[in-house]
Every structure is written in structure tokens, then in C-alpha cells.
Design a protein around this motif. Structure first.
Motif, PDB file in Angstrom:
ATOM      1  N   VAL A   1       0.839  -1.192   0.000  1.00 37.57           N
ATOM      2  CA  VAL A   1       0.000   0.000   0.000  1.00 37.57           C
ATOM      3  C   VAL A   1       0.882   1.253   0.000  1.00 37.57           C
ATOM      4  O   VAL A   1       1.793   1.372   0.815  1.00 37.57           O
ATOM      5  CB  VAL A   1      -0.915   0.012   1.251  1.00 37.57           C
ATOM      6  CG1 VAL A   1      -1.758   1.267   1.299  1.00 37.57           C
ATOM      7  CG2 VAL A   1      -1.790  -1.225   1.280  1.00 37.57           C
ATOM      8  N   SER A   2       0.599   2.169  -0.916  1.00 40.34           N
ATOM      9  CA  SER A   2       1.353   3.427  -0.918  1.00 40.34           C
ATOM     10  C   SER A   2       0.783   4.338   0.172  1.00 40.34           C
ATOM     11  O   SER A   2      -0.411   4.346   0.437  1.00 40.34           O
ATOM     12  CB  SER A   2       1.263   4.112  -2.279  1.00 40.34           C
ATOM     13  OG  SER A   2      -0.073   4.473  -2.543  1.00 40.34           O
ATOM     14  N   ALA A   3       1.670   5.083   0.806  1.00 39.37           N
ATOM     15  CA  ALA A   3       1.263   5.969   1.897  1.00 39.37           C
ATOM     16  C   ALA A   3       2.144   7.201   1.885  1.00 39.37           C
ATOM     17  O   ALA A   3       3.178   7.245   1.227  1.00 39.37           O
ATOM     18  CB  ALA A   3       1.385   5.244   3.225  1.00 39.37           C
ATOM     19  N   LYS A   4       1.701   8.212   2.624  1.00 33.30           N
ATOM     20  CA  LYS A   4       2.541   9.389   2.784  1.00 33.30           C
ATOM     21  C   LYS A   4       2.253  10.048   4.118  1.00 33.30           C
ATOM     22  O   LYS A   4       1.149   9.952   4.667  1.00 33.30           O
ATOM     23  CB  LYS A   4       2.375  10.370   1.637  1.00 33.30           C
ATOM     24  CG  LYS A   4       1.009  10.945   1.438  1.00 33.30           C
ATOM     25  CD  LYS A   4       1.033  11.863   0.226  1.00 33.30           C
ATOM     26  CE  LYS A   4      -0.374  12.159  -0.246  1.00 33.30           C
ATOM     27  NZ  LYS A   4      -0.358  13.015  -1.428  1.00 33.30           N
ATOM     28  N   LEU A   5       3.280  10.677   4.635  1.00 36.14           N
ATOM     29  CA  LEU A   5       3.186  11.478   5.846  1.00 36.14           C
ATOM     30  C   LEU A   5       3.091  12.923   5.381  1.00 36.14           C
ATOM     31  O   LEU A   5       3.945  13.400   4.641  1.00 36.14           O
ATOM     32  CB  LEU A   5       4.424  11.277   6.719  1.00 36.14           C
ATOM     33  CG  LEU A   5       4.519  12.139   7.969  1.00 36.14           C
ATOM     34  CD1 LEU A   5       3.446  11.729   8.977  1.00 36.14           C
ATOM     35  CD2 LEU A   5       5.895  12.014   8.588  1.00 36.14           C
ATOM     36  N   VAL A   6       2.031  13.601   5.784  1.00 36.17           N
ATOM     37  CA  VAL A   6       1.791  14.970   5.349  1.00 36.17           C
ATOM     38  C   VAL A   6       1.795  15.872   6.574  1.00 36.17           C
ATOM     39  O   VAL A   6       1.120  15.588   7.565  1.00 36.17           O
ATOM     40  CB  VAL A   6       0.426  15.097   4.631  1.00 36.17           C
ATOM     41  CG1 VAL A   6       0.166  16.519   4.195  1.00 36.17           C
ATOM     42  CG2 VAL A   6       0.358  14.149   3.451  1.00 36.17           C
ATOM     43  N   ARG A   7       2.573  16.960   6.509  1.00 35.38           N
ATOM     44  CA  ARG A   7       2.610  17.927   7.605  1.00 35.38           C
ATOM     45  C   ARG A   7       2.431  19.319   7.038  1.00 35.38           C
ATOM     46  O   ARG A   7       3.108  19.726   6.108  1.00 35.38           O
ATOM     47  CB  ARG A   7       3.928  17.871   8.363  1.00 35.38           C
ATOM     48  CG  ARG A   7       3.948  18.832   9.535  1.00 35.38           C
ATOM     49  CD  ARG A   7       5.201  18.719  10.367  1.00 35.38           C
ATOM     50  NE  ARG A   7       5.110  19.535  11.546  1.00 35.38           N
ATOM     51  CZ  ARG A   7       5.375  20.840  11.596  1.00 35.38           C
ATOM     52  NH1 ARG A   7       5.734  21.475  10.502  1.00 35.38           N
ATOM     53  NH2 ARG A   7       5.266  21.514  12.727  1.00 35.38           N
ATOM     54  N   GLY A   8       1.471  20.043   7.604  1.00 33.99           N
ATOM     55  CA  GLY A   8       1.243  21.431   7.220  1.00 33.99           C
ATOM     56  C   GLY A   8       2.166  22.332   8.027  1.00 33.99           C
ATOM     57  O   GLY A   8       2.120  22.318   9.247  1.00 33.99           O
ATOM     58  N   TRP A   9       2.990  23.110   7.372  1.00 26.52           N
ATOM     59  CA  TRP A   9       3.981  23.922   8.074  1.00 26.52           C
ATOM     60  C   TRP A   9       3.352  25.066   8.854  1.00 26.52           C
ATOM     61  O   TRP A   9       3.854  25.466   9.890  1.00 26.52           O
ATOM     62  CB  TRP A   9       5.026  24.458   7.097  1.00 26.52           C
ATOM     63  CG  TRP A   9       4.496  25.489   6.155  1.00 26.52           C
ATOM     64  CD1 TRP A   9       3.918  25.257   4.944  1.00 26.52           C
ATOM     65  CD2 TRP A   9       4.454  26.896   6.366  1.00 26.52           C
ATOM     66  NE1 TRP A   9       3.519  26.443   4.377  1.00 26.52           N
ATOM     67  CE2 TRP A   9       3.837  27.482   5.236  1.00 26.52           C
ATOM     68  CE3 TRP A   9       4.860  27.729   7.391  1.00 26.52           C
ATOM     69  CZ2 TRP A   9       3.621  28.837   5.114  1.00 26.52           C
ATOM     70  CZ3 TRP A   9       4.659  29.092   7.262  1.00 26.52           C
ATOM     71  CH2 TRP A   9       4.049  29.634   6.129  1.00 26.52           C
TER      72      TRP A   9
ATOM     73  N   ARG B   1      13.317  17.550  17.071  1.00 25.65           N
ATOM     74  CA  ARG B   1      13.471  18.978  16.824  1.00 25.65           C
ATOM     75  C   ARG B   1      14.675  19.534  17.572  1.00 25.65           C
ATOM     76  O   ARG B   1      15.183  18.908  18.504  1.00 25.65           O
ATOM     77  CB  ARG B   1      12.210  19.741  17.199  1.00 25.65           C
ATOM     78  CG  ARG B   1      11.883  19.673  18.672  1.00 25.65           C
ATOM     79  CD  ARG B   1      10.515  20.282  18.950  1.00 25.65           C
ATOM     80  NE  ARG B   1      10.292  20.384  20.376  1.00 25.65           N
ATOM     81  CZ  ARG B   1      10.434  21.496  21.078  1.00 25.65           C
ATOM     82  NH1 ARG B   1      10.803  22.601  20.486  1.00 25.65           N
ATOM     83  NH2 ARG B   1      10.199  21.514  22.372  1.00 25.65           N
ATOM     84  N   SER B   2      15.097  20.706  17.179  1.00 24.69           N
ATOM     85  CA  SER B   2      16.234  21.367  17.801  1.00 24.69           C
ATOM     86  C   SER B   2      15.838  21.941  19.159  1.00 24.69           C
ATOM     87  O   SER B   2      14.661  22.183  19.427  1.00 24.69           O
ATOM     88  CB  SER B   2      16.736  22.501  16.921  1.00 24.69           C
ATOM     89  OG  SER B   2      17.079  22.018  15.656  1.00 24.69           O
ATOM     90  N   LEU B   3      16.810  22.199  19.986  1.00 20.97           N
ATOM     91  CA  LEU B   3      16.558  22.741  21.310  1.00 20.97           C
ATOM     92  C   LEU B   3      16.180  24.222  21.259  1.00 20.97           C
ATOM     93  O   LEU B   3      15.228  24.648  21.889  1.00 20.97           O
ATOM     94  CB  LEU B   3      17.790  22.543  22.207  1.00 20.97           C
ATOM     95  CG  LEU B   3      17.700  23.087  23.619  1.00 20.97           C
ATOM     96  CD1 LEU B   3      16.583  22.390  24.378  1.00 20.97           C
ATOM     97  CD2 LEU B   3      19.018  22.889  24.348  1.00 20.97           C
ATOM     98  N   LEU B   4      16.897  24.995  20.489  1.00 21.11           N
ATOM     99  CA  LEU B   4      16.675  26.433  20.453  1.00 21.11           C
ATOM    100  C   LEU B   4      15.818  26.860  19.268  1.00 21.11           C
ATOM    101  O   LEU B   4      16.045  26.442  18.143  1.00 21.11           O
ATOM    102  CB  LEU B   4      18.021  27.165  20.388  1.00 21.11           C
ATOM    103  CG  LEU B   4      18.966  26.903  21.572  1.00 21.11           C
ATOM    104  CD1 LEU B   4      20.305  27.540  21.324  1.00 21.11           C
ATOM    105  CD2 LEU B   4      18.358  27.401  22.859  1.00 21.11           C
ATOM    106  N   VAL B   5      14.814  27.678  19.522  1.00 18.64           N
ATOM    107  CA  VAL B   5      13.910  28.227  18.517  1.00 18.64           C
ATOM    108  C   VAL B   5      13.365  27.111  17.616  1.00 18.64           C
ATOM    109  O   VAL B   5      13.394  27.193  16.394  1.00 18.64           O
ATOM    110  CB  VAL B   5      14.608  29.329  17.679  1.00 18.64           C
ATOM    111  CG1 VAL B   5      13.570  30.159  16.943  1.00 18.64           C
ATOM    112  CG2 VAL B   5      15.471  30.233  18.529  1.00 18.64           C
TER     113      VAL B   5
ATOM    114  N   VAL C   1      10.691  27.371  14.461  1.00 24.32           N
ATOM    115  CA  VAL C   1      11.005  27.980  13.165  1.00 24.32           C
ATOM    116  C   VAL C   1      12.231  27.346  12.511  1.00 24.32           C
ATOM    117  O   VAL C   1      12.713  27.839  11.501  1.00 24.32           O
ATOM    118  CB  VAL C   1      11.212  29.509  13.299  1.00 24.32           C
ATOM    119  CG1 VAL C   1       9.921  30.175  13.721  1.00 24.32           C
ATOM    120  CG2 VAL C   1      12.333  29.818  14.267  1.00 24.32           C
ATOM    121  N   ARG C   2      12.713  26.258  13.065  1.00 17.93           N
ATOM    122  CA  ARG C   2      13.870  25.564  12.494  1.00 17.93           C
ATOM    123  C   ARG C   2      13.439  24.218  11.923  1.00 17.93           C
ATOM    124  O   ARG C   2      12.451  23.633  12.355  1.00 17.93           O
ATOM    125  CB  ARG C   2      14.928  25.354  13.569  1.00 17.93           C
ATOM    126  CG  ARG C   2      15.473  26.704  14.050  1.00 17.93           C
ATOM    127  CD  ARG C   2      16.513  26.571  15.081  1.00 17.93           C
ATOM    128  NE  ARG C   2      17.689  25.890  14.537  1.00 17.93           N
ATOM    129  CZ  ARG C   2      18.655  25.437  15.314  1.00 17.93           C
ATOM    130  NH1 ARG C   2      18.599  25.575  16.613  1.00 17.93           N
ATOM    131  NH2 ARG C   2      19.699  24.834  14.778  1.00 17.93           N
TER     132      ARG C   2
END
Length: 94
Positions: free
Chosen positions: A10-18, A67-71, A74-75
Motif C-alpha cells: 500500500v502506498s502511503a505518505k506522511l503529510v505535515r502542514g507547516w 526537533r532542535s533545542l533552540l527556537v 522555526v527551524r
């Protein structure tokens, strides 16, 4: 951001809205929210690594976000997708 991968045949995708931060797994037959844009936990978290696990078509799918530690908001963030414990896709972006 979209990450394409396969769950068995089965084809799939992970989608994330920024903009709103919503993230879901999409297959031809279903769409599963991992992070809904209206949930406060989508926008306010102090954890650097989060993971979600779902069962799709008889397979265990795990998505990890680092994710990064700082900010961090937006990174670029790192995303890894595992199917039955095996890494099938990863990407780095917003």
C-alpha cells in the motif's frame, strides 16, 4: 511537507502542514491524524523527540519527530517513518 513510503503493498505518505502544524498519515483508503492543528499539544511541547504509533493494513507504523533545542518552532525538524520496526523513510524540513 510530504514523505512518500510504502506499507507492504500500500502506498502511503506522511503529510505535515507547516503553518498550523497538523500532521497525518494518508493511504488510499484512510487518513489518520497524528497531530491535529486544533489540539494544544500540537503547538506547545517541551519534548525534543516525539513518536506516534498506529496500525495500518496489519502493519505497525511509527513516526518519530526530532526537533532542535533552540527556537524549535522555526527551524527544520527531522522525521523518520518505521514500518514493522524497519526504517522506510526519513526527511528533514519544516
Amino acid at each position: 511537507m510530504e514523505i512518500d513510503f510504502s506499507i507492504g503493498n500500500v502506498s502511503a505518505k506522511l503529510v505535515r502542514g507547516w503553518f498550523l502544524g497538523g500532521m497525518k498519515l494518508v493511504t488510499p483508503s484512510e487518513s489518520i491524524w497524528l497531530q491535529h492543528p486544533l489540539q494544544p499539544s500540537t503547538h506547545f511541547s517541551f519534548r525534543l523527540k516525539r513518536s506516534w504509533q498506529r496500525s495500518i493494513s496489519g502493519h505497525q507504523v511509527r513516526v518519530e519527530k526530532t526537533r532542535s533545542l533552540l527556537v524549535a518552532g522555526v527551524r527544520p525538524q527531522s522525521y523518520s517513518v518505521f514500518v514493522d520496526g524497519e526504517l522506510v523513510a526519513n526527511d528533514h524540513g519544516l
